[in-house]
Design a protein around this motif. Structure first.
Motif, PDB file in Angstrom:
ATOM      1  N   ASP A  90       0.880  -1.154   0.000  1.00  0.00           N
ATOM      2  CA  ASP A  90       0.000   0.000   0.000  1.00  0.00           C
ATOM      3  C   ASP A  90       0.921   1.208   0.000  1.00  0.00           C
ATOM      4  O   ASP A  90       2.115   1.084   0.277  1.00  0.00           O
ATOM      5  CB  ASP A  90      -0.857  -0.044   1.277  1.00  0.00           C
ATOM      6  CG  ASP A  90      -1.642   1.209   1.484  1.00  0.00           C
ATOM      7  OD1 ASP A  90      -1.571   1.774   2.590  1.00  0.00           O
ATOM      8  OD2 ASP A  90      -2.281   1.666   0.521  1.00  0.00           O
ATOM      9  N   ASP A  92      -0.121   5.226   0.774  1.00  0.00           N
ATOM     10  CA  ASP A  92      -0.371   6.220   1.822  1.00  0.00           C
ATOM     11  C   ASP A  92      -0.390   5.554   3.196  1.00  0.00           C
ATOM     12  O   ASP A  92      -1.130   4.609   3.416  1.00  0.00           O
ATOM     13  CB  ASP A  92      -1.702   6.936   1.588  1.00  0.00           C
ATOM     14  CG  ASP A  92      -1.635   7.880   0.389  1.00  0.00           C
ATOM     15  OD1 ASP A  92      -2.450   7.706  -0.535  1.00  0.00           O
ATOM     16  OD2 ASP A  92      -0.733   8.733   0.374  1.00  0.00           O
ATOM     17  N   GLY A  93       0.468   6.063   4.096  1.00  0.00           N
ATOM     18  CA  GLY A  93       0.510   5.525   5.457  1.00  0.00           C
ATOM     19  C   GLY A  93       1.489   4.374   5.621  1.00  0.00           C
ATOM     20  O   GLY A  93       1.732   3.918   6.729  1.00  0.00           O
ATOM     21  N   ASP A 355      -1.726  -0.047   5.925  1.00  0.00           N
ATOM     22  CA  ASP A 355      -1.936   0.713   7.166  1.00  0.00           C
ATOM     23  C   ASP A 355      -3.412   0.820   7.523  1.00  0.00           C
ATOM     24  O   ASP A 355      -3.743   1.344   8.590  1.00  0.00           O
ATOM     25  CB  ASP A 355      -1.363   2.127   7.009  1.00  0.00           C
ATOM     26  CG  ASP A 355      -2.208   2.972   6.069  1.00  0.00           C
ATOM     27  OD1 ASP A 355      -2.698   4.041   6.470  1.00  0.00           O
ATOM     28  OD2 ASP A 355      -2.428   2.511   4.926  1.00  0.00           O
ATOM     29  N   THR A 356      -4.320   0.404   6.610  1.00  0.00           N
ATOM     30  CA  THR A 356      -5.762   0.562   6.863  1.00  0.00           C
ATOM     31  C   THR A 356      -6.443  -0.801   7.000  1.00  0.00           C
ATOM     32  O   THR A 356      -6.598  -1.523   6.006  1.00  0.00           O
ATOM     33  CB  THR A 356      -6.421   1.353   5.704  1.00  0.00           C
ATOM     34  OG1 THR A 356      -5.694   2.562   5.506  1.00  0.00           O
ATOM     35  CG2 THR A 356      -7.872   1.670   6.024  1.00  0.00           C
ATOM     36  N   ASP A 360      -6.845  -2.594   3.440  1.00  0.00           N
ATOM     37  CA  ASP A 360      -5.658  -3.411   3.159  1.00  0.00           C
ATOM     38  C   ASP A 360      -5.750  -4.804   3.797  1.00  0.00           C
ATOM     39  O   ASP A 360      -5.526  -5.818   3.137  1.00  0.00           O
ATOM     40  CB  ASP A 360      -4.404  -2.700   3.679  1.00  0.00           C
ATOM     41  CG  ASP A 360      -4.238  -1.321   3.074  1.00  0.00           C
ATOM     42  OD1 ASP A 360      -4.007  -0.347   3.843  1.00  0.00           O
ATOM     43  OD2 ASP A 360      -4.373  -1.202   1.854  1.00  0.00           O
TER      44      ASP A 360
HETATM   45 MG    MG Z   1      -2.750   3.312   3.130  1.00  0.00          MG
END
Ligand code: MG
Ligand code: G3P
Length: 433
Positions: A90, A92-93, A355-356, A360
């Motif tokens: 992934d 972002d994050g 991160d989600t 994810d």
């Molecule tokens: Mg993310």
């Protein structure tokens, strides 16, 4: 008796001298390439060099065993490439936060590209729900951020799978993103006739009482008589920059007769379908706390439609956690490994780092247990983005680690341990055979 000098394995690492006096197992395990154990200068001291040399030999054999067990392909620079496992990241994050690279990401990429104690390369792809620019453009940006080349052949963003809608729809309204970017993406996918909210406002500025087009937007927008245009589908490609006007325009179309703006349907039966490139209600940007994402716009639109028409609105979402995105990722990973490393077999395990939990981890777990996955998809949750630790994630990952570098190390060490177990079992089997 002086400690036996071991023949160092042929590799590109410099020879390291480790004193048997204070050598530790960790030193041995962290040896990259050739090392020699030198006895202490004081012959009286209890060296134990032999015992240590033996375990060093064992460790080197284990590492070599793992290298040959896991890697059967070599790159142009003779670095071994594993065909047993791969990574999917992934963005972002995990790698990027608010446009800035997360420091651990740089090191993680180096480890994947051979800078690890096994000297192996591990294929990887990127699967982000983000979007709003062409894959090529996003890969150039990511290459600069990660300081290494990222190819569109290893990259999927939220709207990438939406290119398959080209077969079905001729004229589409594309919403979200900066300026004309999303129109560019849609036309790049092959959509014949792409309309933007700016075009509709340019045709009738009364459409959005509180929003007027900037000079640039006005110049770039294409005015048409939308009372004559059949807009067959609504595609939300990226986060909206103006929730009020974008939702007003989408609602106008959903409540129109025969998809003609400026008209009102009596039944709302013939509303065009709405497709969102993902459904992340929150995401991690530069603010310390999560920010509202496209999934929140989806909730808001459905609520407004209900409030205005009294009816429920069904919309569609691409992106993670949809199985379709993971099936797309499987095809992309296969193509990428074939093109770049000549590997024509599926990896046993794909480590998905996210991160989600809601997109994810849920997506990876559901794909892993679905019939359509041909191998193990192993979910790893990091604490650098939406999930910050200290709470129970809504969807349980196989492992939770601090950052992406730890995630890469976790996967590699898990493979190493499994390879050792396998080798020991094979050896035990051989012994009784
Ligand atoms: Mg993310
Ligand atoms: O807008 C994108 C964001 O919701 C999440 O992106 O890279 O974490 O899937 P990513």
């Amino acid at each position: 008796m002086a400690a036996p000098l071991l023949d160092a394995p042929q590799s590109r690492h410099a020879l390291r001298r480790l004193s048997s006096k204070d050598i530790t197992k960790e030193d041995l395990m962290s040896v990259m390439g050739p090392a020699v154990v030198v006895p202490p200068t004081d012959p009286e001291g209890d060296s134990g060099a032999l015992e240590i040399a033996a375990s060093m030999e064992l460790a080197r054999r284990e590492i070599d065993g793992f290298r040959s067990a896991t890697a059967s392909h070599t790159t142009s620079t003779e670095t071994l490439v594993t065909d047993k496992f791969a990574f999917a990241f992934d963005i972002d994050g995990v790698l990027i936060r608010g446009g800035k690279v997360i420091p651990a990401a740089i090191d993680a990429m180096k480890v994947l590209n051979g800078d690890n104690r096994y000297g192996i390369k591990i294929p990887y792809i990127f699967v982000t729900n983000g979007g709003g620019k062409t894959e090529q453009e996003r890969c150039i940006q990511l290459s600069q951020q990660l300081q290494m080349e990222v190819s569109p052949g290893q990259f999927i963003c939220g709207h990438t799978p939406m290119r398959e809608l080209v077969q079905k729809y001729h004229t589409v309204l594309v919403v979200g993103g900066e300026g004309e970017k999303c129109r560019e993406v849609a036309e790049g996918y092959g959509f014949k006739d792409v309309v933007t909210p700016g075009d509709i406002i340019k045709d009738n500025e009364a459409t959005t009482p509180f929003r007027t087009l900037t000079e640039d937007e006005y110049k770039n927008s294409r005015a048409r008589n939308f009372a004559e245009v059949d807009i067959e589908a609504i595609l939300v490609f990226a986060d909206s920059r103006d929730w009020a006007s974008d939702q007003q325009i989408i609602l106008d179309l959903l409540m129109s007769k025969n998809h003609r703006l400026g008209s009102r349907s009596d039944t709302y039966h013939d509303a065009p379908p709405v497709f969102f490139s993902h459904n992340d209600v929150v995401w991690s940007a530069s603010h310390d706390l999560t920010r509202l994402g496209m999934g929140a716009l989806r909730v808001s639109l459905e609520a407004m439609y209900k409030a205005v028409t009294g009816r429920a609105l069904q919309t569609n979402a691409f992106g993670k956690p949809q199985l379709g995105t993971f099936q797309f990722a499987t095809r992309l990973l296969r193509q990428w490994r074939l093109e770049t490393h000549g590997i024509d077999s599926a990896p046993d395990t794909v480590y998905f780092v996210g991160d989600t939990p809601e997109s994810d981890i849920r997506g990876t777990n559901e794909f892993d247990s679905s019939d359509s996955s041909e191998n193990t998809w192993y979910s790893i949750l990091v604490r650098t983005g939406v999930y910050q630790g200290g709470t129970t994630p809504t969807f349980a990952p196989r492992a939770t680690v601090d950052n992406v570098l730890d995630a890469v190390r976790h996967g590699i060490e898990r493979e190493y341990r499994n390879a050792l177990k396998k080798a020991a079992a094979a050896e035990a089997e051989e012994a009784v055979a």
